[in-house]
Design a protein around this motif. Structure first.
Motif, mmCIF file in Angstrom:
data_model
loop_
_atom_site.group_PDB
_atom_site.id
_atom_site.type_symbol
_atom_site.label_atom_id
_atom_site.label_comp_id
_atom_site.label_asym_id
_atom_site.label_seq_id
_atom_site.Cartn_x
_atom_site.Cartn_y
_atom_site.Cartn_z
ATOM 1 N N VAL A 125 0.883 -1.285 0.174
ATOM 2 C CA VAL A 125 0.070 0.025 -0.115
ATOM 3 C C VAL A 125 0.785 1.267 -0.028
ATOM 4 N N ALA A 126 2.084 1.215 0.664
ATOM 5 C CA ALA A 126 2.927 2.322 0.760
ATOM 6 C C ALA A 126 3.294 2.759 -0.578
ATOM 7 N N GLY A 127 3.734 1.835 -1.478
ATOM 8 C CA GLY A 127 4.089 2.016 -2.669
ATOM 9 C C GLY A 127 2.995 2.475 -3.721
ATOM 10 N N LEU A 128 1.756 1.966 -3.422
ATOM 11 C CA LEU A 128 0.777 2.609 -4.147
ATOM 12 C C LEU A 128 0.397 4.057 -3.752
ATOM 13 N N VAL A 129 0.558 4.289 -2.713
ATOM 14 C CA VAL A 129 0.219 5.808 -2.381
ATOM 15 C C VAL A 129 1.527 6.713 -2.805
ATOM 16 N N ARG A 130 2.799 6.150 -2.828
ATOM 17 C CA ARG A 130 3.714 7.140 -3.330
ATOM 18 C C ARG A 130 3.598 7.248 -5.079
ATOM 19 N N PHE A 131 3.057 6.176 -5.444
ATOM 20 C CA PHE A 131 2.913 6.327 -7.124
ATOM 21 C C PHE A 131 1.705 7.395 -7.297
ATOM 22 N N ALA A 132 0.629 7.240 -6.422
ATOM 23 C CA ALA A 132 -0.686 7.979 -6.675
ATOM 24 C C ALA A 132 -0.054 9.357 -6.540
ATOM 25 N N ILE A 133 0.573 9.755 -5.777
ATOM 26 C CA ILE A 133 0.999 11.091 -5.515
ATOM 27 C C ILE A 133 2.114 11.619 -6.559
ATOM 28 N N GLN A 134 2.933 10.639 -6.693
ATOM 29 C CA GLN A 134 3.799 10.813 -7.941
ATOM 30 C C GLN A 134 3.066 11.335 -9.294
ATOM 31 N N PHE A 135 1.979 10.636 -9.576
ATOM 32 C CA PHE A 135 1.302 10.909 -10.739
ATOM 33 C C PHE A 135 -0.007 11.466 -10.882
ATOM 34 N N GLY A 136 -0.106 12.373 -9.507
ATOM 35 C CA GLY A 136 -1.036 13.398 -9.521
ATOM 36 C C GLY A 136 -2.428 12.992 -9.043
ATOM 37 N N LEU A 137 -2.678 11.645 -8.588
ATOM 38 C CA LEU A 137 -4.034 11.167 -8.438
ATOM 39 C C LEU A 137 -4.418 11.785 -6.947
#
Length: 217
Positions: free
Chosen positions: A200-212
């Motif tokens: 989940v932590a990786g998903l959160v970082r990804f979502a922040i990185q790509f603006g979701l």
């Protein structure tokens, strides 16, 4: 004179009230509804059938870009103008892919806001000058924008990813989207596999990185 019927979607109440007041002062513009999240924006478009949606990007549950994509696909005649704090290529790329006809920065002055509304209402595209160059440069180089990892996900998976990144549990997501918990878990497993992210932590970082979502969400 027929007025341009505008739906305003912005999650901050004071900002929304300020924009609403500005729109009320424009001749030939009528605000038919205002909402505070992307899901409500989609539902309001179905009910109100506005000419134009003025849409913030950063909204909870369903962000403005995802909402814009659903609106432009379901109601092609409804124009969407994105309101954004971000003058960068990636957000513009996502906005254009979502089918918007306008991209305006929140720092724009009143005159530019009115210009964007008038331009889009005439059936033309309006991109604020500070981001318009990105579109031109992209098409001059290879005719398209580079692939975004979000493109590997379905709209439903992007929606679930945003809700996960906002801290909602599987049960909460299932309730909000009227899905079973098993279906949500399946979507989560599939999006993890497609993104090659397994926590989940990786998903959160990804979502922040790509603006979701944004770090403050």
């Amino acid at each position: 004179m027929t007025k341009v019927r505008v739906l305003l979607a912005e999650d901050h109440q004071l900002v929304r009230a300020g924009i609403h007041a500005l729109l009320d002062k424009m001749g030939g513009v009528l605000v038919v509804a205002e909402v505070s999240d992307g899901q409500a924006a989609v539902k309001a478009v179905e009910v109100q059938q506005p000419d134009l949606v003025l849409m913030d990007i950063a909204m909870p549950g369903l962000n403005g870009l995802e909402a814009a994509s659903r609106i432009t696909k379901s109601w092609p005649k409804v124009k969407v103008v994105i309101l954004s704090m971000h003058a960068n290529e990636e957000y513009l790329r996502q906005a254009l892919k979502a089918g918007v006809t306008g991209y305006l920065l929140k720092g724009a002055d009143i005159q530019e806001l009115e210009l964007a509304i008038r331009t889009v209402s005439r059936g033309e595209q309006y991109l604020t000058p500070s981001v318009a160059r990105y579109a031109l440069e992209a098409y001059q180089h290879d005719g398209a924008y580079p692939v975004n990892p979000l493109d590997r996900l379905s709209p439903r998976q992007r929606e679930i990813l945003q809700l996960i990144a906002e801290g909602h549990s599987t049960k909460e997501i299932a309730f909000r989207l009227s899905l079973s918990t098993k279906t949500v878990e399946t979507h989560r497993s599939q999006l993890m596999e497609r993104l090659d992210i397994h926590d989940v932590a990786g998903l959160v970082r990804f979502a922040i990185q790509f603006g979701l979502v944004h770090p403050s969400s």
